[in-house]
Each structure stands twice: as C-alpha cells, then as structure tokens.
Scaffold this motif. Structure first.
Motif, short mmCIF file in Angstrom:
data_model
loop_
_atom_site.label_atom_id
_atom_site.label_comp_id
_atom_site.label_asym_id
_atom_site.label_seq_id
_atom_site.Cartn_x
_atom_site.Cartn_y
_atom_site.Cartn_z
N LEU A 22 0.83 -1.20 0.00
CA LEU A 22 0.00 0.00 0.00
C LEU A 22 0.87 1.26 0.00
O LEU A 22 0.66 2.17 -0.81
CB LEU A 22 -0.94 0.01 1.22
CG LEU A 22 -1.83 1.25 1.35
CD1 LEU A 22 -2.80 1.34 0.18
CD2 LEU A 22 -2.56 1.22 2.68
N LEU A 23 1.84 1.32 0.89
CA LEU A 23 2.72 2.49 0.95
C LEU A 23 3.50 2.65 -0.34
O LEU A 23 3.68 3.76 -0.84
CB LEU A 23 3.67 2.38 2.15
CG LEU A 23 3.01 2.40 3.53
CD1 LEU A 23 4.06 2.17 4.61
CD2 LEU A 23 2.24 3.67 3.76
N SER A 24 3.95 1.53 -0.89
CA SER A 24 4.67 1.56 -2.16
C SER A 24 3.80 2.15 -3.27
O SER A 24 4.25 2.97 -4.06
CB SER A 24 5.13 0.15 -2.52
OG SER A 24 5.74 0.13 -3.78
N MET A 25 2.54 1.73 -3.31
CA MET A 25 1.62 2.25 -4.31
C MET A 25 1.44 3.75 -4.13
O MET A 25 1.50 4.52 -5.10
CB MET A 25 0.27 1.54 -4.20
CG MET A 25 -0.75 2.00 -5.24
SD MET A 25 -2.39 1.29 -4.96
CE MET A 25 -2.89 2.20 -3.50
N TYR A 26 1.21 4.20 -2.90
CA TYR A 26 1.07 5.63 -2.62
C TYR A 26 2.27 6.41 -3.15
O TYR A 26 2.13 7.45 -3.79
CB TYR A 26 0.99 5.89 -1.11
CG TYR A 26 -0.30 5.55 -0.42
CD1 TYR A 26 -1.44 5.16 -1.11
CD2 TYR A 26 -0.38 5.63 0.97
CE1 TYR A 26 -2.62 4.86 -0.44
CE2 TYR A 26 -1.56 5.35 1.65
CZ TYR A 26 -2.67 4.95 0.94
OH TYR A 26 -3.82 4.67 1.62
N GLU A 29 2.80 6.30 -7.12
CA GLU A 29 1.83 7.19 -7.78
C GLU A 29 2.26 8.65 -7.70
O GLU A 29 1.92 9.45 -8.56
CB GLU A 29 0.44 7.04 -7.15
CG GLU A 29 -0.27 5.77 -7.54
CD GLU A 29 -1.62 5.63 -6.87
OE1 GLU A 29 -2.03 6.52 -6.08
OE2 GLU A 29 -2.29 4.61 -7.12
N ALA A 30 3.05 8.98 -6.68
CA ALA A 30 3.52 10.36 -6.50
C ALA A 30 4.87 10.59 -7.17
O ALA A 30 5.42 11.69 -7.07
CB ALA A 30 3.60 10.67 -5.01
N GLY A 31 5.41 9.58 -7.84
CA GLY A 31 6.65 9.77 -8.57
C GLY A 31 7.92 9.33 -7.87
O GLY A 31 9.02 9.57 -8.36
N TYR A 32 7.79 8.70 -6.71
CA TYR A 32 8.96 8.21 -5.99
C TYR A 32 9.35 6.82 -6.46
O TYR A 32 8.49 6.04 -6.88
CB TYR A 32 8.69 8.15 -4.48
CG TYR A 32 8.57 9.49 -3.82
CD1 TYR A 32 9.70 10.19 -3.40
CD2 TYR A 32 7.32 10.08 -3.61
CE1 TYR A 32 9.58 11.42 -2.79
CE2 TYR A 32 7.20 11.32 -3.01
CZ TYR A 32 8.34 11.98 -2.60
OH TYR A 32 8.22 13.21 -2.00
N THR A 109 0.33 7.64 12.86
CA THR A 109 -0.45 6.47 13.27
C THR A 109 -1.19 5.88 12.08
O THR A 109 -1.77 6.60 11.27
CB THR A 109 -1.46 6.89 14.37
OG1 THR A 109 -0.73 7.49 15.44
CG2 THR A 109 -2.20 5.69 14.90
N LYS A 110 -1.15 4.54 11.97
CA LYS A 110 -1.89 3.81 10.94
C LYS A 110 -3.34 3.71 11.37
O LYS A 110 -3.61 3.63 12.56
CB LYS A 110 -1.33 2.40 10.78
CG LYS A 110 0.08 2.31 10.29
CD LYS A 110 0.47 0.83 10.24
CE LYS A 110 1.93 0.61 10.03
NZ LYS A 110 2.29 -0.81 10.13
N PRO A 111 -4.26 3.62 10.44
CA PRO A 111 -4.06 3.74 8.99
C PRO A 111 -3.77 5.19 8.61
O PRO A 111 -4.19 6.11 9.30
CB PRO A 111 -5.38 3.27 8.40
CG PRO A 111 -6.40 3.57 9.45
CD PRO A 111 -5.68 3.43 10.77
N ILE A 112 -3.04 5.37 7.52
CA ILE A 112 -2.66 6.70 7.08
C ILE A 112 -3.13 6.90 5.65
O ILE A 112 -3.10 5.97 4.84
CB ILE A 112 -1.14 6.92 7.20
CG1 ILE A 112 -0.80 8.38 6.92
CG2 ILE A 112 -0.37 5.98 6.31
CD1 ILE A 112 0.58 8.79 7.36
N SER A 113 -3.57 8.11 5.36
CA SER A 113 -4.00 8.42 4.00
C SER A 113 -2.80 8.74 3.13
O SER A 113 -1.75 9.15 3.63
CB SER A 113 -4.96 9.61 4.01
OG SER A 113 -4.25 10.81 4.35
N GLN A 114 -2.97 8.58 1.85
CA GLN A 114 -1.91 8.92 0.90
C GLN A 114 -1.58 10.41 1.03
O GLN A 114 -0.41 10.79 1.02
CB GLN A 114 -2.35 8.59 -0.53
CG GLN A 114 -1.28 8.90 -1.56
CD GLN A 114 -1.71 8.54 -2.97
OE1 GLN A 114 -2.90 8.46 -3.27
NE2 GLN A 114 -0.75 8.31 -3.84
N GLU A 115 -2.60 11.23 1.14
CA GLU A 115 -2.40 12.68 1.23
C GLU A 115 -1.53 13.06 2.43
O GLU A 115 -0.58 13.83 2.30
CB GLU A 115 -3.76 13.37 1.32
CG GLU A 115 -3.67 14.87 1.42
CD GLU A 115 -5.04 15.54 1.57
OE1 GLU A 115 -5.06 16.75 1.77
OE2 GLU A 115 -6.07 14.84 1.49
#
Length: 137
Positions: A22-26, A29-32, A109-115
């Motif tokens: 999930l974090l990888s996808m976030y 998608e942002a260019g990292y 703290t999890k869960p965390i939003s992409q934003e």
C-alpha cells in the motif's frame, strides 16, 4: 508534488506485506522510487546497497524494530540527517516519545491516508540538510 522530489528513492520498512504494498503504491503514484524491507536488519542491508532520500518504517517488527533501526541510522555519520517517518498502529505517548528521542522526524499512526503520508514526507525531505546520502560501506 515538488518536482525536485520526482525520482527520489524512499525505503519502506514494515513486516506486513500488505502495508508495504500500500505504501509503495502511494509513493510510486507520486513519482517516488521505492525500496522495501521486512525489518530493520533488511533495511540496513538495503541502505548498504542504495541511497535513499527518506525511510518510512513501522515501529513493531521482528529482529530489529523501528526504534532500533532509527538509533542505528542516527549513530552512523552518513545517515545522521536522513529523514525517518515512523508509522505504527500504536498511538500511545510513550511509543511516540521513544521514537522522537531515537531521532524519528515524524511519528504517524496507521491507517494513514496517501495525502497525509505525502505531505509529511515532502515536508521532512525538503527540510533535510542532505539530499541523497551515500550507501553505508
């Protein structure tokens, strides 16, 4: 997103495969670019091979947890200023205090939003005095 951060490499460290994905996808998608590790020991191995702009780590992991990883990085002169974001399901004050004392840049703290993740990542990477440290020899 800050154009200067496109292509920056971020190391994601978490013992949960779904969280890493999930974090990888976030981040992608942002260019990292993203490297992943299951625990602190694997993270140190990754850092020995690749340089990173920041580390996003879980607190509780087997073999080497996020606090131990942070302490190890902060003791190494090359990684002393590397931004470290710590994510955990535990939002207790003592965990937060331990993380900040170890040198964590921001405690989330999890869960965390992409934003929120990207906002905090951009903030700590932008304020970091180093851009891309050399791998640990």
């Amino acid at each position: 997103m800050d154009e200067g951060k496109l292509g920056s490499v971020i190391l994601v460290v978490d013992d949960c495969r779904m969280t890493r994905r999930l974090l990888s996808m976030y981040l992608r998608e942002a260019g990292y670019e993203v490297l992943m590790a299951e625990n602190g020991l694997e993270a140190l191995e990754q850092l020995g091979r690749e340089s990173c702009a920041a580390v996003i780590t879980d607190l509780n992991m087997p073999q080497m947890d996020g606090i131990e990883l942070t302490q190890s990085l902060k003791e190494h002169p090359v990684y002393r200023d590397l931004p470290i974001l710590m994510l955990t399901t535990q939002g207790e004050e003592r965990e937060r205090k331990s993380g900040l004392e170890a040198g964590v840049s921001v405690f989330l703290t999890k869960p965390i939003s992409q934003e929120l993740l990207l906002k905090e990542l951009i903030r700590v990477v932008s304020s970091s005095s180093q851009t891309n440290p050399m791998p640990i020899a």
